[in-house]
Design a protein around this motif. Structure first.
Motif, PDB file in Angstrom:
ATOM      1  N   ILE A  42       0.825  -1.211   0.000  1.00 12.71           N
ATOM      2  CA  ILE A  42       0.000   0.000   0.000  1.00 12.71           C
ATOM      3  C   ILE A  42       0.857   1.257   0.000  1.00 12.71           C
ATOM      4  N   GLU A  43       1.949   1.240   0.782  1.00 15.31           N
ATOM      5  CA  GLU A  43       2.800   2.413   0.916  1.00 15.31           C
ATOM      6  C   GLU A  43       4.245   1.979   1.112  1.00 15.31           C
ATOM      7  N   ASP A  44       5.157   2.765   0.579  1.00 19.33           N
ATOM      8  CA  ASP A  44       6.585   2.552   0.777  1.00 19.33           C
ATOM      9  C   ASP A  44       7.209   3.935   0.893  1.00 19.33           C
ATOM     10  N   SER A  45       7.713   4.256   2.059  1.00 21.99           N
ATOM     11  CA  SER A  45       8.256   5.594   2.269  1.00 21.99           C
ATOM     12  C   SER A  45       9.368   5.586   3.299  1.00 21.99           C
ATOM     13  N   ARG A  46      10.126   6.661   3.325  1.00 20.54           N
ATOM     14  CA  ARG A  46      11.128   6.896   4.365  1.00 20.54           C
ATOM     15  C   ARG A  46      10.492   7.834   5.370  1.00 20.54           C
ATOM     16  N   ILE A  47      10.616   7.488   6.656  1.00 25.47           N
ATOM     17  CA  ILE A  47      10.020   8.305   7.712  1.00 25.47           C
ATOM     18  C   ILE A  47      11.061   8.624   8.776  1.00 25.47           C
ATOM     19  N   ARG A  48      10.724   9.584   9.602  1.00 23.43           N
ATOM     20  CA  ARG A  48      11.536   9.920  10.775  1.00 23.43           C
ATOM     21  C   ARG A  48      10.579  10.048  11.957  1.00 23.43           C
ATOM     22  N   VAL A  49      10.890   9.351  13.049  1.00 22.83           N
ATOM     23  CA  VAL A  49      10.045   9.460  14.234  1.00 22.83           C
ATOM     24  C   VAL A  49      10.216  10.856  14.833  1.00 22.83           C
ATOM     25  N   THR A  50       9.119  11.410  15.359  1.00 24.12           N
ATOM     26  CA  THR A  50       9.143  12.791  15.844  1.00 24.12           C
ATOM     27  C   THR A  50       8.759  12.925  17.308  1.00 24.12           C
ATOM     28  N   GLY A  51       8.471  11.823  17.970  1.00 22.27           N
ATOM     29  CA  GLY A  51       8.163  11.889  19.397  1.00 22.27           C
ATOM     30  C   GLY A  51       9.365  12.401  20.175  1.00 22.27           C
ATOM     31  N   TYR A  52       9.144  13.053  21.297  1.00 18.52           N
ATOM     32  CA  TYR A  52      10.207  13.693  22.065  1.00 18.52           C
ATOM     33  C   TYR A  52      11.334  12.723  22.420  1.00 18.52           C
ATOM     34  N   LYS A  53      10.994  11.593  23.010  1.00 20.28           N
ATOM     35  CA  LYS A  53      12.025  10.616  23.401  1.00 20.28           C
ATOM     36  C   LYS A  53      12.451   9.739  22.230  1.00 20.28           C
ATOM     37  N   SER A  54      11.506   9.321  21.413  1.00 26.13           N
ATOM     38  CA  SER A  54      11.818   8.379  20.335  1.00 26.13           C
ATOM     39  C   SER A  54      12.763   8.975  19.296  1.00 26.13           C
TER      40      SER A  54
END
Length: 70
Positions: A47-59
């Motif tokens: 369905i989807e193929d992408s590059r992501i970056r986590v944005t949570g404060y600790k993560s």
């Protein structure tokens, strides 16, 4: 390894040792999409193929690099 929670510190160690890993993200995982990747016509089940970056404060501190989201 199967855990009931996401351990970004351990996942980043796997990444640094060039290991592949699979994660089922929770609904509240915060991330931003960096790049949408092309999906070949021969794989209709993706369905989807992408590059992501986590944005949570600790993560984002525990996993400071991009990851692939398929």
């Amino acid at each position: 390894m199967d855990k009931a929670y996401v351990d970004f510190k351990a996942l980043f160690r796997f990444h640094q040792s060039q290991a592949f890993w699979v994660l089922r993200p929770k609904e509240n995982m915060k991330f931003t999409t960096i790049e949408q990747l092309a999906i070949p016509d021969t794989t209709p089940s993706i369905i989807e193929d992408s590059r992501i970056r986590v944005t949570g404060y600790k993560s984002c501190k525990l996993y400071p690099e991009d990851m692939r989201f398929v």
